[in-house]
Design an enzyme around this catalytic site. Structure first.
Site, mmCIF file in Angstrom:
data_model
loop_
_atom_site.group_PDB
_atom_site.id
_atom_site.type_symbol
_atom_site.label_atom_id
_atom_site.label_comp_id
_atom_site.label_asym_id
_atom_site.label_seq_id
_atom_site.Cartn_x
_atom_site.Cartn_y
_atom_site.Cartn_z
ATOM 1 C CG HIS A 308 -22.000 -9.025 11.708
ATOM 2 N ND1 HIS A 308 -22.023 -7.973 12.583
ATOM 3 C CD2 HIS A 308 -20.731 -9.086 11.209
ATOM 4 C CE1 HIS A 308 -20.824 -7.398 12.612
ATOM 5 N NE2 HIS A 308 -20.030 -8.065 11.787
ATOM 6 C CG ASP A 366 -15.666 -12.550 8.482
ATOM 7 O OD1 ASP A 366 -14.629 -11.935 8.172
ATOM 8 O OD2 ASP A 366 -16.393 -12.211 9.426
#
Length: 432
Positions: A308, A366
């Site tokens: 991320h 995700d």
């Protein structure tokens, strides 16, 4: 924490500027560099705003190194365990958790605003059958200003409240209408007897010819996903809402701009990319070969759903959603679902591989959210719409915070110009 003082000196002229840092309740100190152009005639240069605080906010705090996410000071794991999406929405909007009476009034207001004007609903008939749902959602949200222009005085606190409740209430209805249009099915009206996510599922999957009963676990799974996606500090779409809103435009236009920014595959399409990656891998036995290709810089293969931009350790939302993923697939008899088995095996191998561990490439939210959406019957084309639905609470909260700030200014980034230097116009007949 006390502030620090820095001295910035022009080594050519010797002129110095002393700057005192700003200190927040959490996070690193911030250097206010607005005086640099005035004092030294220079801009700061920070492509992608990697180290630039573009605003002051009291909504969400992220510590990427420690894997911390706070909404108004509350840890995301506590909210995920004890709260609901609408309670989190109230928290983001108002800064405090509601009392029982406050929450009753808030949910009542949201429930009363779920229907769309019939003329607005008929707009969906003007879209082609294979139009992307995000195109429809963005257009319809922007068009709301044409139907509710009597309550878009951004300087009226009551109008701002009506807008906030209205958009949070109607965005599931808009999303469901986009889905039904894409499926060629009749629109299903909202039901006031259902909670927020149950109502959304009913509008998505109910049909006039038979009864549809919402599965409580499915509604809970969606509610959890919406909590985890409700806000994420100054990401690209939230920054877009703030930048558009800083012009004084109507709030529906600002939210529509956020929807469009989220549409970008580098922002809102990550969970869809995870499923595409898993489909490409195909089988658990292919995982080692796939990861070998990921580590080959010349192969151009990316490991989707890991790492991320902000979280340099682990995404605190991933652990929460992983457990829910188990529950949903377990209920569906899918605890041995090939896609989920593949995801778990990929996670297991990657987390034991020094290449990924040394780079702190841990699963993010995700990685699992797309699997849950798929298990609930939501098609990939709708994944980003679901993200937008959840993030609306955060977008509205940031817009409200910005508009109420007496120091608000229109956003106006500067640039490093590398085009031609000044030159004079030459008549066409003299050009060579």
């Amino acid at each position: 924490m006390s502030s620090s003082r820095y001295q910035i000196t022009n080594l050519g002229t010797g002129k110095a500027t002393e700057i005192e840092t700003l200190v927040g309740s959490e996070g690193p100190e911030v250097l206010p560099l607005g005086s640099l152009y005035r004092d030294h005639g220079v801009f700061t240069f920070d492509p992608g705003f990697m180290a630039t605080a573009a605003c002051e906010s009291a909504i969400t705090y992220i510590d990427g190194d420690a894997g911390v996410l706070l909404y108004r000071g509350y840890p995301i794991d506590q909210l995920a365990q004890h709260s609901s999406h609408l309670e989190v929405a109230y928290l983001l909007l108002n800064g405090q958790l509601p009392t029982a009476d406050q929450f009753k009034a808030f949910t009542g207001s949201i429930t009363r605003h779920t229907m769309l004007n019939e003329s607005l609903l008929r707009m969906f008939g003007g879209f082609h059958h294979d139009a992307h749902p995000m195109a429809m959602v963005s257009a319809v949200v922007a068009s709301m200003a044409a139907f509710y222009h009597d309550t878009t005085d951004i300087y009226d606190p009551r109008h701002r409240e009506i807008f906030a409740h209205r958009i949070i209430a109607k965005i599931p209805t808009i999303a469901a209408a986009a889905y039904k249009h894409a499926q060629g099915q009749p629109f299903v009206y909202p039901r006031n007897d259902l909670d927020y996510t149950s109502n959304m599922l009913n509008m998505f999957f109910a049909v006039p010819c038979e009864d549809y009963k919402v599965d409580p676990l499915h509604a809970k799974a969606l509610d959890l996903l919406f909590i985890l996606h409700a806000d994420h500090e100054q990401n690209a779409s939230t920054s877009t809402v703030r930048l558009a809103g800083s012009t004084g435009c109507n709030p529906y236009a600002a939210i529509s701009a956020g929807v469009s920014a989220l549409w970008g595959p580098a922002h809102g399409g990550a969970n869809e990319a995870v499923l595409e990656m898993l489909a490409d891998i195909g089988d658990v036995r292919n995982v080692p070969t796939f990861l070998k290709r990921v580590k080959d810089k010349d192969a151009g293969v990316r490991l989707m759903g890991f790492g991320h931009r902000v979280y340099k350790n682990f995404d605190p939302r991933a652990t929460i959603i992983r457990e829910m993923c188990h529950k949903v697939l377990g209920q569906l008899g899918g605890s041995d679902d090939p896609m989920f088995e593949l995801a778990l095996r990929l996670e297991e191998i990657a987390l034991q591989d020094e290449y990924f561990v040394s780079r702190k490439l841990y699963p993010n939210v995700d990685f699992y959210s797309g699997i849950i959406y798929s298990a609930l019957g939501i098609p990939r084309s709708m994944f980003t719409v679901m993200f937008a639905l959840a993030r609306t609470a955060g977008w509205v909260s940031h817009w409200l915070e910005m508009i109420a700030d007496p120091a608000m200014k229109i956003g106006r980034p500067r640039q490093l110009y590398r085009g031609p230097a000044r030159r004079d116009y030459v008549q066409m007949v003299k050009r060579k």
